[in-house]
Enzyme design. Sequence first.
Site, PDB file in Angstrom:
ATOM      1  N   ARG A  62       0.828  -1.218   0.000  1.00 35.54           N
ATOM      2  CA  ARG A  62       0.000   0.000   0.000  1.00 35.54           C
ATOM      3  C   ARG A  62       0.860   1.266   0.000  1.00 35.54           C
ATOM      4  O   ARG A  62       0.449   2.318  -0.468  1.00 35.54           O
ATOM      5  CB  ARG A  62      -1.001   0.012   1.162  1.00 35.54           C
ATOM      6  CG  ARG A  62      -1.869   1.258   1.157  1.00 35.54           C
ATOM      7  CD  ARG A  62      -3.142   1.152   1.987  1.00 35.54           C
ATOM      8  NE  ARG A  62      -2.971   0.407   3.212  1.00 35.54           N
ATOM      9  CZ  ARG A  62      -2.302   0.859   4.284  1.00 35.54           C
ATOM     10  NH1 ARG A  62      -1.764   2.059   4.283  1.00 35.54           N
ATOM     11  NH2 ARG A  62      -2.188   0.106   5.360  1.00 35.54           N
ATOM     12  N   TYR A 115     -14.898  14.845 -16.672  1.00 38.54           N
ATOM     13  CA  TYR A 115     -15.385  13.522 -16.305  1.00 38.54           C
ATOM     14  C   TYR A 115     -16.416  13.680 -15.192  1.00 38.54           C
ATOM     15  O   TYR A 115     -16.251  14.508 -14.284  1.00 38.54           O
ATOM     16  CB  TYR A 115     -14.205  12.662 -15.837  1.00 38.54           C
ATOM     17  CG  TYR A 115     -14.577  11.215 -15.747  1.00 38.54           C
ATOM     18  CD1 TYR A 115     -14.842  10.489 -16.895  1.00 38.54           C
ATOM     19  CD2 TYR A 115     -14.687  10.585 -14.526  1.00 38.54           C
ATOM     20  CE1 TYR A 115     -15.206   9.164 -16.815  1.00 38.54           C
ATOM     21  CE2 TYR A 115     -15.048   9.252 -14.444  1.00 38.54           C
ATOM     22  CZ  TYR A 115     -15.310   8.550 -15.601  1.00 38.54           C
ATOM     23  OH  TYR A 115     -15.673   7.239 -15.524  1.00 38.54           O
ATOM     24  N   ASP A 188      -6.307  17.177 -16.611  1.00 41.65           N
ATOM     25  CA  ASP A 188      -6.665  15.792 -16.931  1.00 41.65           C
ATOM     26  C   ASP A 188      -6.379  15.577 -18.415  1.00 41.65           C
ATOM     27  O   ASP A 188      -7.035  16.161 -19.285  1.00 41.65           O
ATOM     28  CB  ASP A 188      -8.144  15.543 -16.603  1.00 41.65           C
ATOM     29  CG  ASP A 188      -8.545  14.086 -16.758  1.00 41.65           C
ATOM     30  OD1 ASP A 188      -7.927  13.372 -17.588  1.00 41.65           O
ATOM     31  OD2 ASP A 188      -9.491  13.653 -16.080  1.00 41.65           O
ATOM     32  N   LYS A 213      -7.484   3.996 -19.862  1.00 39.43           N
ATOM     33  CA  LYS A 213      -7.838   4.374 -21.231  1.00 39.43           C
ATOM     34  C   LYS A 213      -6.646   4.122 -22.164  1.00 39.43           C
ATOM     35  O   LYS A 213      -6.199   3.000 -22.285  1.00 39.43           O
ATOM     36  CB  LYS A 213      -8.319   5.820 -21.237  1.00 39.43           C
ATOM     37  CG  LYS A 213      -9.358   6.153 -20.141  1.00 39.43           C
ATOM     38  CD  LYS A 213     -10.667   5.446 -20.319  1.00 39.43           C
ATOM     39  CE  LYS A 213     -11.632   5.620 -19.156  1.00 39.43           C
ATOM     40  NZ  LYS A 213     -11.903   6.976 -18.738  1.00 39.43           N
TER      41      LYS A 213
HETATM   42  C1  LIG Z   1     -12.351   7.590 -17.649  1.00 38.17           C
HETATM   43  C2  LIG Z   1     -11.892   8.931 -17.257  1.00 38.17           C
HETATM   44  C3  LIG Z   1     -11.545   9.209 -15.935  1.00 38.17           C
HETATM   45  C4  LIG Z   1     -11.712   8.198 -14.833  1.00 38.17           C
HETATM   46  O1  LIG Z   1     -10.839   7.148 -14.946  1.00 38.17           O
HETATM   47  P1  LIG Z   1     -11.145   5.671 -14.306  1.00 38.17           P
HETATM   48  O2  LIG Z   1      -9.888   4.966 -14.589  1.00 38.17           O
HETATM   49  O3  LIG Z   1     -12.355   5.156 -15.013  1.00 38.17           O
HETATM   50  O4  LIG Z   1     -11.404   5.888 -12.853  1.00 38.17           O
HETATM   51  C5  LIG Z   1     -11.072  10.467 -15.643  1.00 38.17           C
HETATM   52  N1  LIG Z   1     -10.969  11.417 -16.587  1.00 38.17           N
HETATM   53  C6  LIG Z   1     -11.306  11.194 -17.871  1.00 38.17           C
HETATM   54  C7  LIG Z   1     -11.177  12.298 -18.867  1.00 38.17           C
HETATM   55  C8  LIG Z   1     -11.785   9.949 -18.245  1.00 38.17           C
HETATM   56  O5  LIG Z   1     -12.152   9.735 -19.523  1.00 38.17           O
END
Ligand SMILES: *Cc1c(COP(=O)(O)O)cnc(C)c1O
Length: 398
Positions: A62, A115, A188, A213
Amino acid sequence: MTKRSYGNHLGFQTKAVHSGNDVDGETGAIRRPITMANSYALPDDPSELNWSSSGGKPIYTRNGGANQNYLQDKLKALEGGEDCVVLASGVVALSGLFFALLRSGDHIVFSNITYVAVYRLLKELHPEKYGVETSLVDTSDIEKIRAAIRPNTKLIHIETPGNPTTQISNIAAISKLAHENGVLLSVDNTFASPYTQRPLELGADLVIESLTKYINGHGDAMGGAVIGARLLIEKIRSDSMVNLGGTISPFNAWLIMRGAVTLPLRMREHNSNALAIAEYLEKKDGVRFVAYPGLESHKGHEVAKKQMMNGFGGVLSFGLNADHDTHNRFVSALQIITSAVSLGHDESLIVFLGENDERQYLYPEEFHGGFFRFSVGIENASDLIQDLDQALKAVGLD
Ligand SMILES: *Cc1c(COP(=O)(O)O)cnc(C)c1O
């Protein structure tokens, strides 16, 4: 065994292949192994250890483990950052960042287009639970950000391209504004990935990636990361990984490390396929609108051209000149493109976002009739266009 070092002068593809990997000291294997251990051997006098510390030599998974550390090294190299923390999901990277850097009485300015979890965290949870002040702002307009900054503003958080409308915010201009006001900027970067856009090089302080992603790219593991200056990352690591426990599993870290090797190759295909499909869709009478930063018709195209490299990402949004049910029938008629959420997978994914989305009021007018978010995969573009074409015909729109 000498430790290989990979300098910053190397190209992105070379870093994607080599950074974070090394010869395994135990077996001589040229791929680092998966270390599925919760705990690591303690030094001779463990009473000296701070059990809440992290980084350095692993003691407990952790607080940091072998595979997390390798992946952190790779992501640091790809984003051009000083330090990186990897976590269990993109959302825990985002919430961990907000949790670590904001305290009650602080103020944050954040993008109108983000998001959905960011919207929930900053519009509701942080104000209600922690007394954080938040302003939701159209961050494609720098004057609106300037007007929203207060003496207690600590952070500006943007997403560009923004999910799901592909809104573009100007990273370099916003980072200049933020720093003139003693404010940090977090970006992001999930829609672009570091192959297509590197916010730290444009002046941002922190970059967040949902590794789920493009960086993993194969739709089989979840993860998130924050990359930036060491002191900021150490705070996020200690508050949000060690003490909130948002740790990624070693196996997922290993899978993502493996996927990331081909990120530049995959992104080239995502970017060129998405542009070809956006251009195809824009010519169709049955299509109400197409939003893709690579199109000249996109409001943010000029800014996107300046801050994105090698293309404009693999996600576009579009709507049909048709009612709600026809949008669903169109998806049912698709034969290659899969109806599912998520994005950045090898395969093409489409999701219909209907009219009852509570954030509809934040989207441009043309989105109001419901629309698709389309994550264009790395299949042959001609097959994807053919699939869209036959589905348009099937619902009488061509
Ligand atoms: C999918 C996504 C997230 C969240 O990510 P997870 O891995 O699903 O928790 C955050 N920001 C954007 C732009 C996303 O497309």
